[in-house]
Design a protein around this motif. Structure first.
Motif, mmCIF file in Angstrom:
data_model
loop_
_atom_site.group_PDB
_atom_site.id
_atom_site.type_symbol
_atom_site.label_atom_id
_atom_site.label_comp_id
_atom_site.label_asym_id
_atom_site.label_seq_id
_atom_site.Cartn_x
_atom_site.Cartn_y
_atom_site.Cartn_z
ATOM 1 N N LYS A 57 8.027 -8.630 -0.534
ATOM 2 C CA LYS A 57 7.989 -7.425 -1.351
ATOM 3 C C LYS A 57 6.691 -6.649 -1.121
ATOM 4 O O LYS A 57 6.695 -5.418 -1.046
ATOM 5 N N THR A 58 5.581 -7.377 -1.005
ATOM 6 C CA THR A 58 4.283 -6.723 -0.836
ATOM 7 C C THR A 58 4.241 -5.894 0.441
ATOM 8 O O THR A 58 3.867 -4.715 0.436
ATOM 9 N N VAL A 59 4.627 -6.502 1.563
ATOM 10 C CA VAL A 59 4.562 -5.798 2.851
ATOM 11 C C VAL A 59 5.599 -4.684 2.907
ATOM 12 O O VAL A 59 5.341 -3.610 3.464
ATOM 13 N N ALA A 60 6.779 -4.903 2.309
ATOM 14 C CA ALA A 60 7.803 -3.859 2.287
ATOM 15 C C ALA A 60 7.306 -2.623 1.542
ATOM 16 O O ALA A 60 7.517 -1.489 1.987
ATOM 17 N N LYS A 61 6.639 -2.832 0.419
ATOM 18 C CA LYS A 61 6.107 -1.700 -0.349
ATOM 19 C C LYS A 61 5.028 -0.964 0.444
ATOM 20 O O LYS A 61 4.991 0.275 0.457
ATOM 21 N N MET A 62 4.171 -1.709 1.127
ATOM 22 C CA MET A 62 3.135 -1.075 1.938
ATOM 23 C C MET A 62 3.759 -0.300 3.103
ATOM 24 O O MET A 62 3.283 0.779 3.476
ATOM 25 N N ALA A 63 4.841 -0.830 3.658
ATOM 26 C CA ALA A 63 5.529 -0.142 4.745
ATOM 27 C C ALA A 63 6.127 1.174 4.252
ATOM 28 O O ALA A 63 6.086 2.193 4.957
ATOM 29 N N THR A 64 6.690 1.158 3.039
ATOM 30 C CA THR A 64 7.235 2.393 2.467
ATOM 31 C C THR A 64 6.145 3.447 2.337
ATOM 32 O O THR A 64 6.346 4.619 2.678
ATOM 33 N N ASN A 65 5.000 3.047 1.822
ATOM 34 C CA ASN A 65 3.893 3.995 1.640
ATOM 35 C C ASN A 65 3.442 4.592 2.969
ATOM 36 O O ASN A 65 3.048 5.769 3.026
ATOM 37 N N GLN A 66 3.525 3.809 4.034
ATOM 38 C CA GLN A 66 3.155 4.331 5.359
ATOM 39 C C GLN A 66 4.244 5.219 5.934
ATOM 40 O O GLN A 66 3.971 6.093 6.750
ATOM 41 N N ALA A 67 5.497 4.997 5.497
ATOM 42 C CA ALA A 67 6.625 5.778 6.022
ATOM 43 C C ALA A 67 6.751 7.141 5.355
ATOM 44 O O ALA A 67 7.415 8.033 5.890
ATOM 45 N N LYS A 68 6.162 7.304 4.194
ATOM 46 C CA LYS A 68 6.275 8.580 3.478
ATOM 47 C C LYS A 68 5.556 9.691 4.233
ATOM 48 O O LYS A 68 4.577 9.436 4.932
#
Length: 395
Positions: free
Chosen positions: A147-158
């Motif tokens: 969950k942690t890395v997925a959330k960080m990936a989302t923030n980078q994808a925005k």
């Protein structure tokens, strides 16, 4: 052998702004601030065009307009936000086997095991495209093993993008990012790490666990794991209760309006505090009246998503006024808040001024630390020890 996890984090981009742009396309591409009055209001959300000037949520509106004078200030029609959130939730509910809604605009999905039959990243891509197609809202997602890395990936994808971090590449992805990008790593913790010259996550990955435990105590292990993308938390399915309520039975039937309103204020305040404590907001409120002849009346009203008693209390009082036949003494009175969903107090920011936000934060911090009702409205203190069963189970 433990299967590889495929966790997807989905986030609706600049949710409030995106919803407003659906109804007013003239706002597209322009700096937009959703918030209260220019004098004493607070920013609830802002567009990426406004963020480039340093504007962010919870900032006083007057400060935001100084940073970005050309920004368009929108008061906010927040009934639309709850409806848009429900629309997206239904799409996800119909499409995935296991998901968790963590706020009005944020979700986690678990595709673990489905990779035996399908391409999990392709499934997530198709879901994102469906949300965009059916709602017209921009949405981003990140996919990773936790969950942690997925959330960080989302923030980078925005904004409006998607990113997949392959298994085994978690530390490599995180290394060049600032330590403040780690979810739930507080500002004070970051400042402490900065004092040791640790600014990037890659720097933190090189630090020994023993050092972090010496500096941060038990939290040292948490920081050490987060820097390496280690997160064992599971997706919690959406099976939470949908309502919260409380009732009060009088020792003697009463028709005294002041007594009734005083109890309603106190009960509403307690329920609202519990919602904020659990990170929830309500979309419907109701008053229950039972008369001396045991005839029971209930009146409810849909409301914009909130957990703020200064919004709820006037509404509850108004429901009492509509529902109560004043020549009929009351035996029991109750309050119910329903249509609960995950959401922070942030959703109310555009209704409030800076002083109200700080007041709620201060009151909640004291009540969290010393117990419910340590501080409350004076009206709610008149009751003394009340004879009611708090937080009755949902119906």
């Amino acid at each position: 052998m433990i299967p590889k996890r495929h966790i997807v984090h989905i986030d609706l981009d600049s949710f409030f702004v995106s919803v407003e742009r659906k109804f007013n396309p003239a706002l597209i591409g322009k700096p937009v601030i959703i918030g209260g009055s220019a004098d004493r209001g607070v920013v609830a959300s802002c567009s990426y065009e406004a963020r480039k000037f340093g504007v962010h949520s919870a900032m006083p509106t007057r400060q935001a307009l100084k940073l970005c004078p050309d920004a368009i200030l929108v008061r906010g029609t927040h009934g639309r936000y709850g409806e848009a959130s429900r629309e997206v939730t239904q799409i996800i509910h119909d499409a995935v086997p296991l998901y968790q809604k963590t706020s009005v605009d944020e979700f986690y999905i678990d595709y673990t095991g489905m990779d035996r039959f399908y391409d999990a990243y392709q499934l997530a891509t198709e879901l994102r495209q469906r949300v965009i197609r059916e709602t017209g809202l921009p949405i981003s997602f990140g996919m990773a093993s936790t969950k942690t890395v997925a959330k960080m990936a989302t923030n980078q994808a925005k904004p409006n993008g998607q990113l997949y971090i392959e298994h085994g590449k978690e530390m490599e992805f995180m290394a060049p990012l600032p330590i403040r990008k780690i979810p739930m790593l507080g500002e004070k913790t970051c400042e402490r790490l900065y004092s040791y010259g640790i600014e990037k996550i890659g720097d933190l990955q090189k630090v020994e666990l023993r050092f972090l435990e010496t500096v941060f105590g038990r939290a040292g292990l948490y920081i050490w794991e987060k820097a390496r993308g280690i997160d064992h938390s599971e997706i919690e399915p959406a099976s939470e209760r949908k309502s919260i309520s409380t009732e009060h039975t009088f020792d003697a039937d009463t028709a005294d309006q002041r007594t009734l309103e005083t109890i309603l204020v106190s009960m509403t305040e307690e329920l609202a505090f519990k919602l904020r404590k659990e990170g929830k907001v309500a979309g419907c409120m109701a008053v229950k009246l039972r008369y001396s002849d045991f005839e029971t009346h209930t009146l409810q009203e849909k409301i914009s998503l909130t957990a703020a008693e200064h919004i709820l209390i006037p509404g509850i009082k108004n429901l009492l006024k509509k529902a109560w036949s004043k020549n009929n003494p009351i035996r029991l009175i109750g309050v119910k808040l329903s249509q609960l969903t995950r959401g922070s107090y942030q959703i109310n920011l555009f209704e409030d001024n800076e002083e109200q936000i700080k007041l709620y934060q201060a009151m909640d911090n004291i009540n969290f630390k010393y117990g419910d009702k340590t501080v409350c409205r004076a009206a709610g203190m008149e009751i003394g020890t009340r004879n009611f069963n708090p937080f009755l189970p949902s119906q």
